[in-house]
Design a protein around this motif. Structure first.
Motif, PDB file in Angstrom:
ATOM      1  N   SER A 143       0.816  -1.228   0.000  1.00 23.54           N
ATOM      2  CA  SER A 143       0.000   0.000   0.000  1.00 23.54           C
ATOM      3  C   SER A 143       0.845   1.271   0.000  1.00 23.54           C
ATOM      4  O   SER A 143       0.631   2.180   0.798  1.00 23.54           O
ATOM      5  CB  SER A 143      -0.950   0.005   1.206  1.00 23.54           C
ATOM      6  OG  SER A 143      -1.693  -1.177   1.289  1.00 23.54           O
ATOM      7  N   SER A 144       1.792   1.372  -0.926  1.00 24.82           N
ATOM      8  CA  SER A 144       2.749   2.482  -0.895  1.00 24.82           C
ATOM      9  C   SER A 144       2.091   3.859  -0.997  1.00 24.82           C
ATOM     10  O   SER A 144       2.528   4.803  -0.329  1.00 24.82           O
ATOM     11  CB  SER A 144       3.819   2.312  -1.967  1.00 24.82           C
ATOM     12  OG  SER A 144       3.260   2.271  -3.256  1.00 24.82           O
ATOM     13  N   ARG A 145       1.048   3.997  -1.800  1.00 28.87           N
ATOM     14  CA  ARG A 145       0.368   5.306  -1.872  1.00 28.87           C
ATOM     15  C   ARG A 145      -0.261   5.669  -0.538  1.00 28.87           C
ATOM     16  O   ARG A 145      -0.195   6.811  -0.092  1.00 28.87           O
ATOM     17  CB  ARG A 145      -0.693   5.297  -2.985  1.00 28.87           C
ATOM     18  CG  ARG A 145      -0.070   5.337  -4.374  1.00 28.87           C
ATOM     19  CD  ARG A 145      -1.082   5.251  -5.485  1.00 28.87           C
ATOM     20  NE  ARG A 145      -2.150   6.210  -5.347  1.00 28.87           N
ATOM     21  CZ  ARG A 145      -3.324   6.100  -5.940  1.00 28.87           C
ATOM     22  NH1 ARG A 145      -3.589   5.075  -6.719  1.00 28.87           N
ATOM     23  NH2 ARG A 145      -4.248   7.013  -5.770  1.00 28.87           N
ATOM     24  N   LEU A 146      -0.876   4.699   0.122  1.00 26.50           N
ATOM     25  CA  LEU A 146      -1.456   4.921   1.441  1.00 26.50           C
ATOM     26  C   LEU A 146      -0.363   5.264   2.444  1.00 26.50           C
ATOM     27  O   LEU A 146      -0.516   6.179   3.256  1.00 26.50           O
ATOM     28  CB  LEU A 146      -2.242   3.689   1.890  1.00 26.50           C
ATOM     29  CG  LEU A 146      -2.822   3.715   3.307  1.00 26.50           C
ATOM     30  CD1 LEU A 146      -3.772   4.887   3.499  1.00 26.50           C
ATOM     31  CD2 LEU A 146      -3.518   2.384   3.610  1.00 26.50           C
ATOM     32  N   VAL A 147       0.765   4.553   2.386  1.00 26.14           N
ATOM     33  CA  VAL A 147       1.884   4.836   3.288  1.00 26.14           C
ATOM     34  C   VAL A 147       2.348   6.276   3.120  1.00 26.14           C
ATOM     35  O   VAL A 147       2.578   6.980   4.109  1.00 26.14           O
ATOM     36  CB  VAL A 147       3.051   3.843   3.062  1.00 26.14           C
ATOM     37  CG1 VAL A 147       4.305   4.294   3.796  1.00 26.14           C
ATOM     38  CG2 VAL A 147       2.640   2.449   3.512  1.00 26.14           C
TER      39      VAL A 147
END
Length: 197
Positions: free
Chosen positions: A133-137
């Motif tokens: 979930s890199s965008r969320l991170v």
């Protein structure tokens, strides 16, 4: 109050892109190069993390990716992951894909990410673990919603690829609170944000 825990596998230079080689990234598959001792120790580490989690917080693509890989698995680790409540950040998803209809509950967070996650932290006790979930991170980091970073560092430098940390509006000081070797060659590092730095 819940704690947001970011738990990521990263290369030595911070790349998170395509660890299993299934996405077509030319340097993908770096995660699969670990030896048996590393894999066994890594699995024990993540089982312990799953057993200590209250819920998972994921982006839509991560929810879908994990659903295709974990719902059909059994065993202590799979059973625990499949039964955890999932909270998925998405403007389009109706219900989480990665859920066990009998044991797992969860919901889709459709509103403003910062508001929704802030409310969720107030509602839950325990660890809300974020995988992939890199965008969320990036969003959680930018808005100081992360309570802890747990990084499993794989001993490979890729030199290119999507990195865990994107641009931020300001520096984000961290304090190393734990470090240890996992297996023969992985490093497990735990960081907490430095408040009012």
């Amino acid at each position: 109050m819940g704690k947001i825990i970011i738990s990521e596998n990263v290369s030595l230079d911070g790349v998170v892109q395509d660890p299993t080689g299934e996405e077509g990234f030319r340097l993908g598959g770096w995660y699969l190069q670990m030896g048996d001792n590393d894999r066994e120790a890594w699995a024990k580490l993540l089982l312990a993390e799953a057993l200590g989690a209250e819920a998972l917080l994921l982006g839509r693509r991560t929810d879908e990716w994990f659903a295709t890989r974990w719902l059909s698995r059994t065993g202590e680790w799979a059973d625990r992951l499949n039964s955890l409540p999932k909270y998925v950040v998405s403007a389009t998803l109706q219900e989480p894909k990665w859920s066990d209809s009998t044991a797992s509950k969860g919901r889709v967070l459709k509103g403003d990410v910062v508001d929704e996650v802030s409310k969720l932290k107030q509602e839950l006790d325990g660890d809300l673990v974020v995988y992939a979930s890199s965008r969320l991170v990036h969003t959680l980091m930018e808005h100081d919603l992360v309570d802890e970073l747990r990084l499993t560092v794989f001993p490979v430098v890729l030199g290119a690829g999507e990195r865990l940390f994107g641009e931020t509006s300001d520096k984000k000081p961290m304090r190393l609170v734990h470090a240890r070797t996992v297996g023969d060659g992985l490093a497990f590092l735990t960081y907490q944000p430095v408040q009012d730095a």
